[in-house]
Motif scaffolding. Structure first.
Motif, PDB file in Angstrom:
ATOM      1  N   GLU A   1       0.800  -1.226   0.000  1.00  0.00           N
ATOM      2  CA  GLU A   1       0.000   0.000   0.000  1.00  0.00           C
ATOM      3  C   GLU A   1       0.836   1.280   0.000  1.00  0.00           C
ATOM      4  N   PRO A   2       1.821   1.450   0.904  1.00  0.00           N
ATOM      5  CA  PRO A   2       2.610   2.687   0.831  1.00  0.00           C
ATOM      6  C   PRO A   2       3.420   2.796  -0.457  1.00  0.00           C
ATOM      7  N   ALA A   3       3.876   1.653  -0.985  1.00  0.00           N
ATOM      8  CA  ALA A   3       4.608   1.695  -2.253  1.00  0.00           C
ATOM      9  C   ALA A   3       3.688   2.117  -3.394  1.00  0.00           C
ATOM     10  N   LEU A   4       2.449   1.639  -3.371  1.00  0.00           N
ATOM     11  CA  LEU A   4       1.485   2.061  -4.388  1.00  0.00           C
ATOM     12  C   LEU A   4       1.161   3.549  -4.257  1.00  0.00           C
ATOM     13  N   ALA A   5       1.089   4.050  -3.027  1.00  0.00           N
ATOM     14  CA  ALA A   5       0.806   5.473  -2.837  1.00  0.00           C
ATOM     15  C   ALA A   5       1.889   6.331  -3.491  1.00  0.00           C
ATOM     16  N   ILE A   6       3.139   5.942  -3.317  1.00  0.00           N
ATOM     17  CA  ILE A   6       4.242   6.671  -3.946  1.00  0.00           C
ATOM     18  C   ILE A   6       4.152   6.570  -5.461  1.00  0.00           C
ATOM     19  N   THR A   7       3.942   5.359  -5.950  1.00  0.00           N
ATOM     20  CA  THR A   7       3.933   5.132  -7.396  1.00  0.00           C
ATOM     21  C   THR A   7       2.790   5.870  -8.074  1.00  0.00           C
ATOM     22  N   ARG A   8       1.590   5.740  -7.522  1.00  0.00           N
ATOM     23  CA  ARG A   8       0.437   6.370  -8.169  1.00  0.00           C
ATOM     24  C   ARG A   8       0.528   7.891  -8.135  1.00  0.00           C
ATOM     25  N   ALA A   9       1.072   8.443  -7.051  1.00  0.00           N
ATOM     26  CA  ALA A   9       1.251   9.895  -7.005  1.00  0.00           C
ATOM     27  C   ALA A   9       2.225  10.352  -8.087  1.00  0.00           C
ATOM     28  N   ALA A  10       3.340   9.639  -8.221  1.00  0.00           N
ATOM     29  CA  ALA A  10       4.313  10.009  -9.245  1.00  0.00           C
ATOM     30  C   ALA A  10       3.720   9.874 -10.639  1.00  0.00           C
ATOM     31  N   GLU A  11       2.969   8.807 -10.866  1.00  0.00           N
ATOM     32  CA  GLU A  11       2.348   8.618 -12.182  1.00  0.00           C
ATOM     33  C   GLU A  11       1.358   9.734 -12.506  1.00  0.00           C
ATOM     34  N   ALA A  12       0.707  10.263 -11.477  1.00  0.00           N
ATOM     35  CA  ALA A  12      -0.264  11.341 -11.677  1.00  0.00           C
ATOM     36  C   ALA A  12       0.393  12.710 -11.790  1.00  0.00           C
ATOM     37  N   GLY A  13       1.705  12.758 -11.687  1.00  0.00           N
ATOM     38  CA  GLY A  13       2.413  14.026 -11.757  1.00  0.00           C
ATOM     39  C   GLY A  13       2.451  14.778 -10.450  1.00  0.00           C
ATOM     40  N   ASP A  14       2.038  14.128  -9.369  1.00  0.00           N
ATOM     41  CA  ASP A  14       2.025  14.763  -8.050  1.00  0.00           C
ATOM     42  C   ASP A  14       3.338  14.427  -7.345  1.00  0.00           C
ATOM     43  N   ALA A  15       4.397  15.061  -7.769  1.00  0.00           N
ATOM     44  CA  ALA A  15       5.724  14.773  -7.237  1.00  0.00           C
ATOM     45  C   ALA A  15       5.807  15.068  -5.746  1.00  0.00           C
ATOM     46  N   ALA A  16       5.118  16.106  -5.297  1.00  0.00           N
ATOM     47  CA  ALA A  16       5.191  16.479  -3.883  1.00  0.00           C
ATOM     48  C   ALA A  16       4.615  15.385  -3.002  1.00  0.00           C
ATOM     49  N   SER A  17       3.485  14.800  -3.404  1.00  0.00           N
ATOM     50  CA  SER A  17       2.884  13.737  -2.595  1.00  0.00           C
ATOM     51  C   SER A  17       3.742  12.485  -2.598  1.00  0.00           C
ATOM     52  N   ALA A  18       4.322  12.160  -3.747  1.00  0.00           N
ATOM     53  CA  ALA A  18       5.215  10.996  -3.808  1.00  0.00           C
ATOM     54  C   ALA A  18       6.401  11.195  -2.879  1.00  0.00           C
ATOM     55  N   ALA A  19       7.003  12.374  -2.929  1.00  0.00           N
ATOM     56  CA  ALA A  19       8.155  12.653  -2.071  1.00  0.00           C
ATOM     57  C   ALA A  19       7.762  12.676  -0.601  1.00  0.00           C
ATOM     58  N   ALA A  20       6.569  13.204  -0.304  1.00  0.00           N
ATOM     59  CA  ALA A  20       6.126  13.278   1.092  1.00  0.00           C
ATOM     60  C   ALA A  20       5.891  11.889   1.670  1.00  0.00           C
TER      61      ALA A  20
END
Length: 295
Positions: free
Chosen positions: A215-234
């Protein structure tokens, strides 16, 4: 299959062999989480410690319990002959792809590594991921070697061993690789750097942590895929206590402890001579699991 999140599960091992029930459960957990692919028998899957029959069985179990999620199977071994046999077993099990690291005892030359991939891809009918893991193989790929191998048939993705920590430098590195390797996807590993790599343009995250904590790995991946770099980094920053444990003890021992703490595997679960973490270190892992609410 060679984009998004590829989860590398443990292969729980007891004195009697593979704990098949626990392994199947880990694979089913990843399928239920809807990771993009499952890579069985990667480094987290302890492939060098298993014989051919055990590896064939693990490949079959992974495919049988992955549902509709594609399964990639690690086929690394010392001799090309053995790699070819393992590739045959993986394909017969129904693997959608294979993962190959240049495993060695004697140090390999660039021509020898190229020859390995040349020999193996000539016999394959499924796509191959080039697994660059100098920490375990003690071989360092050059960009020129990446490019040579990427031109071989069936080569679909190259897993690089991390990116620079500076986001700007990471973007430059990934852009250069994507330009020089237009026919394959570029995947990042080294979980603490995954968000940086995905935000910099890597197509895939080949992930240790996702094999136990999707789940946390998917949260990072999906945020990055959506262009939400800040959420992926957070989200990656939120996991910093976990990344620190990886750096202190090695990712395999830490995810082994986490899987045991969560009741996903029994004890022991690593192949000897590898040992689980001592009690004090395991307690530190348990505290991080509770603090980060990992499950």
């Amino acid at each position: 299959m060679f984009t998004g999140l590829s989860a590398f599960p443990l292969t729980p091992i007891t004195e009697r062999g593979i704990d098949e029930e626990s392994f199947a459960g880990l694979v089913e957990r990843l399928a239920a989480a809807r990771v993009d692919s499952i890579t069985a028998l990667g480094s987290t899957g302890s492939y060098p410690y298993l014989d051919r029959a055990e590896r064939a069985r693990a490949a079959r179990l992974a495919v049988d319990h992955a549902g509709t999620i594609p399964v990639i199977v690690g086929i690394g071994s010392l001799r090309t002959r053995d790699v070819l046999e393992l590739a045959e077993d993986a394909q017969e099990a129904g693997a959608s792809g294979v993962l190959l690291a240049p495993v060695s005892y004697q140090a390999l030359t660039e021509d020898e590594v190229f020859g390995l991939y040349e020999d193996v891809t000539a016999e394959l009918s499924v796509p191959l991921v080039v697994y660059d893991n100098p920490g375990t193989t003690h071989f360092t790929f050059t960009d020129a070697l990446y490019a040579r191998i990427a031109e071989l048939p069936h080569v679909a993705s190259i897993k690089i061993p991390g990116v620079p920590t500076d986001p700007g430098a990471a973007e430059q590195r990934v852009a250069a690789l994507r330009t020089s390797l237009p026919s394959v996807t570029v995947g990042v590993s080294g979980d603490p750097l995954a968000a940086t790599g995905l935000n910099a343009g890597c197509h895939t995250w080949y992930s240790v942590v996702a094999g136990t904590l999707p789940e946390p790995a998917l949260a990072i991946t999906r945020a990055a895929e959506a262009g939400d770099a800040a959420s992926a980094a957070a989200e990656s920053q939120r996991l910093q206590p976990l990344w620190e444990l990886f750096g202190r003890h090695g990712s395999l021992r830490v995810v082994s402890a986490i899987a045991e703490i969560l009741g996903l595997v029994g004890h022991p679960n690593l192949p000897r001579p590898l040992r689980e973490l001592p009690d004090d270190d395991r307690a530190a892992v348990a505290r991080v699991v509770r603090r980060l609410e990992l499950r």
